[in-house]
Design a protein around this motif. Structure first.
Motif, PDB file in Angstrom:
ATOM      1  N   ASP A   1       0.821  -1.218   0.000  1.00 34.47           N
ATOM      2  CA  ASP A   1       0.000   0.000   0.000  1.00 34.47           C
ATOM      3  C   ASP A   1       0.850   1.261   0.000  1.00 34.47           C
ATOM      4  OD1 ASP A   1       0.878  -0.001   2.599  1.00 34.47           O
ATOM      5  OD2 ASP A   1      -1.095   0.169   3.514  1.00 34.47           O
ATOM      6  N   ALA A   2       2.092   1.171   0.410  1.00 39.97           N
ATOM      7  CA  ALA A   2       2.981   2.328   0.346  1.00 39.97           C
ATOM      8  C   ALA A   2       4.367   1.825  -0.012  1.00 39.97           C
ATOM      9  CB  ALA A   2       3.007   3.064   1.676  1.00 39.97           C
ATOM     10  N   PRO A   3       4.858   2.046  -1.163  1.00 36.94           N
ATOM     11  CA  PRO A   3       4.220   2.670  -2.315  1.00 36.94           C
ATOM     12  C   PRO A   3       3.187   1.715  -2.919  1.00 36.94           C
ATOM     13  CG  PRO A   3       6.384   1.851  -2.928  1.00 36.94           C
ATOM     14  CD  PRO A   3       6.225   1.620  -1.452  1.00 36.94           C
ATOM     15  N   GLU A   4       2.163   2.275  -3.533  1.00 40.60           N
ATOM     16  CA  GLU A   4       1.105   1.451  -4.114  1.00 40.60           C
ATOM     17  C   GLU A   4       1.677   0.688  -5.306  1.00 40.60           C
ATOM     18  OE1 GLU A   4      -2.654   3.285  -4.804  1.00 40.60           O
ATOM     19  OE2 GLU A   4      -2.416   4.565  -3.052  1.00 40.60           O
ATOM     20  N   GLU A   5       1.709  -0.601  -5.130  1.00 39.50           N
ATOM     21  CA  GLU A   5       2.354  -1.433  -6.143  1.00 39.50           C
ATOM     22  C   GLU A   5       1.859  -2.864  -5.990  1.00 39.50           C
ATOM     23  OE1 GLU A   5       6.899  -2.917  -6.957  1.00 39.50           O
ATOM     24  OE2 GLU A   5       6.605  -0.991  -6.010  1.00 39.50           O
ATOM     25  N   THR A   6       1.807  -3.595  -7.075  1.00 35.01           N
ATOM     26  CA  THR A   6       1.516  -5.031  -7.019  1.00 35.01           C
ATOM     27  C   THR A   6       2.680  -5.788  -7.637  1.00 35.01           C
ATOM     28  OG1 THR A   6       0.356  -5.001  -9.138  1.00 35.01           O
ATOM     29  CG2 THR A   6      -0.987  -4.714  -7.172  1.00 35.01           C
ATOM     30  N   LEU A   7       2.890  -6.962  -7.129  1.00 33.53           N
ATOM     31  CA  LEU A   7       3.984  -7.804  -7.602  1.00 33.53           C
ATOM     32  C   LEU A   7       3.414  -9.189  -7.878  1.00 33.53           C
ATOM     33  CD1 LEU A   7       7.030  -8.028  -8.131  1.00 33.53           C
ATOM     34  CD2 LEU A   7       7.325  -8.584  -5.733  1.00 33.53           C
ATOM     35  N   ALA A   8       3.265  -9.526  -9.157  1.00 33.02           N
ATOM     36  CA  ALA A   8       2.695 -10.817  -9.544  1.00 33.02           C
ATOM     37  C   ALA A   8       3.709 -11.931  -9.322  1.00 33.02           C
ATOM     38  CB  ALA A   8       2.265 -10.789 -11.007  1.00 33.02           C
ATOM     39  N   VAL A   9       3.230 -13.039  -8.803  1.00 34.05           N
ATOM     40  CA  VAL A   9       4.079 -14.200  -8.555  1.00 34.05           C
ATOM     41  C   VAL A   9       4.135 -15.037  -9.835  1.00 34.05           C
ATOM     42  CG1 VAL A   9       4.368 -16.280  -7.158  1.00 34.05           C
ATOM     43  CG2 VAL A   9       3.394 -14.224  -6.135  1.00 34.05           C
ATOM     44  N   PRO A  10       5.323 -15.361 -10.335  1.00 32.47           N
ATOM     45  CA  PRO A  10       5.426 -16.216 -11.522  1.00 32.47           C
ATOM     46  C   PRO A  10       4.740 -17.561 -11.291  1.00 32.47           C
ATOM     47  CG  PRO A  10       7.541 -15.219 -11.030  1.00 32.47           C
ATOM     48  CD  PRO A  10       6.646 -14.908  -9.873  1.00 32.47           C
ATOM     49  N   LYS A  11       4.212 -18.143 -12.347  1.00 27.39           N
ATOM     50  CA  LYS A  11       3.428 -19.378 -12.240  1.00 27.39           C
ATOM     51  C   LYS A  11       4.227 -20.560 -11.719  1.00 27.39           C
ATOM     52  CE  LYS A  11       0.145 -18.052 -15.754  1.00 27.39           C
ATOM     53  NZ  LYS A  11      -0.488 -18.365 -17.028  1.00 27.39           N
ATOM     54  N   ARG A  12       5.514 -20.575 -11.929  1.00 29.30           N
ATOM     55  CA  ARG A  12       6.346 -21.704 -11.480  1.00 29.30           C
ATOM     56  C   ARG A  12       6.613 -21.676  -9.977  1.00 29.30           C
ATOM     57  NH1 ARG A  12      10.894 -22.420 -16.164  1.00 29.30           N
ATOM     58  NH2 ARG A  12       9.536 -21.844 -17.865  1.00 29.30           N
ATOM     59  N   LEU A  13       6.274 -20.588  -9.310  1.00 33.15           N
ATOM     60  CA  LEU A  13       6.587 -20.434  -7.899  1.00 33.15           C
ATOM     61  C   LEU A  13       5.345 -20.622  -7.035  1.00 33.15           C
ATOM     62  CD1 LEU A  13       8.862 -17.265  -8.120  1.00 33.15           C
ATOM     63  CD2 LEU A  13       9.533 -19.652  -8.238  1.00 33.15           C
ATOM     64  N   THR A  14       5.559 -21.132  -5.825  1.00 33.80           N
ATOM     65  CA  THR A  14       4.487 -21.228  -4.844  1.00 33.80           C
ATOM     66  C   THR A  14       4.829 -20.344  -3.656  1.00 33.80           C
ATOM     67  OG1 THR A  14       5.500 -23.145  -3.788  1.00 33.80           O
ATOM     68  CG2 THR A  14       3.873 -23.581  -5.510  1.00 33.80           C
ATOM     69  N   VAL A  15       3.778 -19.851  -2.990  1.00 37.27           N
ATOM     70  CA  VAL A  15       3.962 -18.908  -1.895  1.00 37.27           C
ATOM     71  C   VAL A  15       3.244 -19.400  -0.645  1.00 37.27           C
ATOM     72  CG1 VAL A  15       3.483 -16.548  -1.118  1.00 37.27           C
ATOM     73  CG2 VAL A  15       4.135 -16.960  -3.482  1.00 37.27           C
ATOM     74  N   GLU A  16       3.919 -19.298   0.487  1.00 35.53           N
ATOM     75  CA  GLU A  16       3.302 -19.515   1.794  1.00 35.53           C
ATOM     76  C   GLU A  16       3.683 -18.326   2.653  1.00 35.53           C
ATOM     77  OE1 GLU A  16       4.334 -23.232   3.651  1.00 35.53           O
ATOM     78  OE2 GLU A  16       4.215 -24.284   1.735  1.00 35.53           O
TER      79      GLU A  16
END
Length: 182
Positions: free
Chosen positions: A115-130
Motif C-alpha cells: 500500500d505504500a508505495p502502491e504497487e503489485t507484484l505478480a508471482v510467476p506461475k512456477r513459484l508457490t507462496v506460503e
C-alpha cells in the motif's frame, strides 16, 4: 603412372606405353603405401556410427532439462530479490511518511500488494507462496505491517521453485532477512 610387383622386380608402366624396371626396394615402399591408403580399415562401421548418434541424441535430450531447472531457480531468486526490495521500500515509506505501510498476499490473483508505495507484484506461475504472520488464523495470513518507528508485526514468506525454497523473515524490529537454498 602405375606400379605392379612381378617376381623380384617392379614394373612401371608409363602413360605413353613404354615399360621400365625399377629397383625392388622402391617398389616395396610404394606397394606398402598403396596398401595402407586403401586398407580395410578406411571408415567407420554402421554400429560405430549408431553408437555415436545415440550418445549425441542422449546429450541433446539432457540440455533442455538442465536449462529448465536452472531457469526456475533463477526466476525464483529474482522474484525473492524483488519482493525483498519491496518490503524494504514499504518499511522506508512507513518511516518517511510517519504512517503504517503494509504488504498483503492475495492468493486468488497470486500477487503481493503493497500500500505504500502502491504497487503489485505478480508471482510467476512456477513459484508457490506460503505466508505466515503472528496471530493469523490457520491457513490464512494477515498483512505484514510496518509502523512509523520502523518496527513491524513480523512474519515469514516462503517462496518455492521445484526443489528450492527461499524464506524471507520480517522481524518485529522491522529487520528483513532472507535464507537462500544451498
Amino acid at each position: 603412372m602405375f606400379r605392379q610387383k612381378t617376381g623380384g622386380r617392379c614394373i612401371s608402366a608409363k602413360l605413353d606405353g613404354g615399360y621400365r624396371f625399377a629397383q625392388p626396394a622402391l617398389c616395396l615402399l610404394n606397394a606398402n603405401a598403396d596398401i595402407s591408403i586403401r586398407g580395410e580399415s578406411a571408415g567407420y562401421t554402421l554400429v560405430e556410427l549408431l553408437i555415436v548418434l545415440m550418445i549425441l541424441a542422449f546429450a541433446a535430450a539432457m540440455v533442455p532439462a538442465m536449462f529448465t531447472s536452472s531457469r526456475a531457480g533463477l526466476e525464483g531468486k529474482a522474484f525473492v530479490q524483488r519482493l525483498e526490495g519491496g518490503l524494504r521500500a514499504a518499511r522506508s515509506a512507513a518511516v518517511y511518511r510517519s504512517r503504517k505501510a503494509s504488504l498483503a498476499y492475495d492468493a486468488s490473483s497470486n500477487e503481493f500488494r503493497f500500500d505504500a508505495p502502491e504497487e503489485t507484484l505478480a508471482v510467476p506461475k512456477r513459484l508457490t507462496v506460503e505466508i505466515t504472520t503472528p496471530g493469523a488464523p490457520a491457513g490464512g495470513a494477515d498483512p505484514i505491517v510496518f509502523y512509523p518507528d520502523g518496527s513491524s508485526n513480523g512474519g515469514e514468506i516462503k517462496i518455492a521453485a521445484k526443489a528450492r525454497a527461499w524464506r524471507i523473515h520480517v522481524g518485529f524490529n522491522g529487520r528483513i532477512s532472507t535464507e537462500e537454498p544451498n
